[in-house]
Design an enzyme around this catalytic site. Sequence first.
Site, short mmCIF file in Angstrom:
data_model
loop_
_atom_site.label_atom_id
_atom_site.label_comp_id
_atom_site.label_asym_id
_atom_site.label_seq_id
_atom_site.Cartn_x
_atom_site.Cartn_y
_atom_site.Cartn_z
N SER A 164 -34.40 -25.40 -2.89
CA SER A 164 -35.09 -26.56 -2.34
C SER A 164 -34.83 -26.61 -0.83
O SER A 164 -35.15 -25.65 -0.14
CB SER A 164 -34.63 -27.85 -3.05
OG SER A 164 -35.39 -28.96 -2.61
N THR A 165 -34.22 -27.67 -0.34
CA THR A 165 -34.01 -27.82 1.11
C THR A 165 -33.23 -26.63 1.67
O THR A 165 -32.15 -26.32 1.20
CB THR A 165 -33.24 -29.12 1.39
OG1 THR A 165 -33.88 -30.19 0.71
CG2 THR A 165 -33.20 -29.41 2.89
N HIS A 190 -39.18 -25.79 -3.97
CA HIS A 190 -39.82 -27.10 -3.85
C HIS A 190 -40.69 -27.12 -2.59
O HIS A 190 -40.18 -27.07 -1.47
CB HIS A 190 -38.77 -28.21 -3.76
CG HIS A 190 -37.94 -28.34 -4.99
ND1 HIS A 190 -36.72 -28.99 -5.01
CD2 HIS A 190 -38.14 -27.92 -6.27
CE1 HIS A 190 -36.21 -28.97 -6.23
NE2 HIS A 190 -37.06 -28.31 -7.02
N MET A 283 -31.04 -30.04 -2.32
CA MET A 283 -30.46 -31.33 -2.69
C MET A 283 -30.81 -31.66 -4.13
O MET A 283 -31.88 -31.31 -4.61
CB MET A 283 -31.03 -32.42 -1.76
CG MET A 283 -30.43 -33.79 -1.99
SD MET A 283 -31.00 -35.01 -0.78
CE MET A 283 -32.66 -35.30 -1.39
N ASP A 286 -31.90 -30.14 -9.72
CA ASP A 286 -32.91 -29.30 -10.36
C ASP A 286 -32.42 -27.86 -10.45
O ASP A 286 -31.93 -27.30 -9.47
CB ASP A 286 -34.23 -29.36 -9.56
CG ASP A 286 -35.37 -28.65 -10.27
OD1 ASP A 286 -35.33 -28.56 -11.51
OD2 ASP A 286 -36.29 -28.18 -9.58
#
Length: 348
Positions: A164-165, A190, A283, A286
């Site tokens: 993600s991030t 993401h 973050m 998931d």
Amino acid sequence: MGIKVLVVDDSALIREVLGRMLVRDGDIDVVGTAVDPIDAREKIKALDPDVVTLDIEMPNMNGLAFLEKLMRLRPTPVVMVSTLTRKGASETLLALELGAVDFVAKPSAEFAGGLDAFGAGLRDKIRAAARSDVRGRAVRLEQPSSPVRTAAAPEGAVIAIGASTGGVEAIRTVLADLPADCPPVLIAQHMPAGFTGRFAARLDELCALEVVEAEDRLPLRPGHAYVARGDYHLRVERSSGQLKCRLGQEGPQSGHRPSVDVLFESVARTVGPLAVGAILTGMGRDGARGLKLMRDAGAHTVGQSQASALVYGMPRVAFEEGAVVEQAPLEQIASRLASALVKLKAAA
């Protein structure tokens, strides 16, 4: 005091909208706004914000040129506010390569009714950016990675990667180190619709693998990587004796679509012990549940180490829940995955 944010945008309307949204929950303070990078430079010195939101198209200096200078001279967490155009997507990916932590798509007329969701997403990204280690990343980028000579694997093996991030750069690092003889790579990052096609194309330019945006029922082939399409879950299924991509728009899982959990769970179910997996910077949680299912099915699983992760959220939860066989710094993850695959090949 909350997270101090400086909003940089030449549009008075966007500055007002972002400012109003950011302060809604009470834990974020907009300490100032700037109309262009020249203005922003002085206000960063004076206000010392924790996070900067930055537009790309601005007068006096392009946002990308300013970002490059900022990351070189005073590394600061930056969230880009981007337009949902082909040019905007390409520039946004360049911004992430230059050191921006994350991005949001700029709200527009058709956002009516979706502004609350936009605001919630923006606040979450600001919180993640405030916890990110951009100074550490600047140092880590100087660390040499370990290109892999071979990742030969038995028929039916796959690599699954979730992030993600900070994942755009982390995935690029891992994929760039994988050789063309590796098994199919499935990627859940993401990212909203409109950006994943450009992301896949950029990876394809930089890697020995052929990287594409996943399409429904596309057969998996060695030496190829498949990026989950924005706003679609990506699964792997076995059909007519072949492993294939499956796309679906069922509800978000773990708050996301594409969801890393959805990908990993399908890999655990369909590929089992012939899979290897990696969970990278991001973050939230998931991917932890899905990676645990992969490990329980016999897969070798790797988590990005805290010292090398821009945001040690998803890898931390996966590690704490016993989903990770080993943790490794980012620049060693490709070699750890390849080593596990070579062992599988030897055993077969």
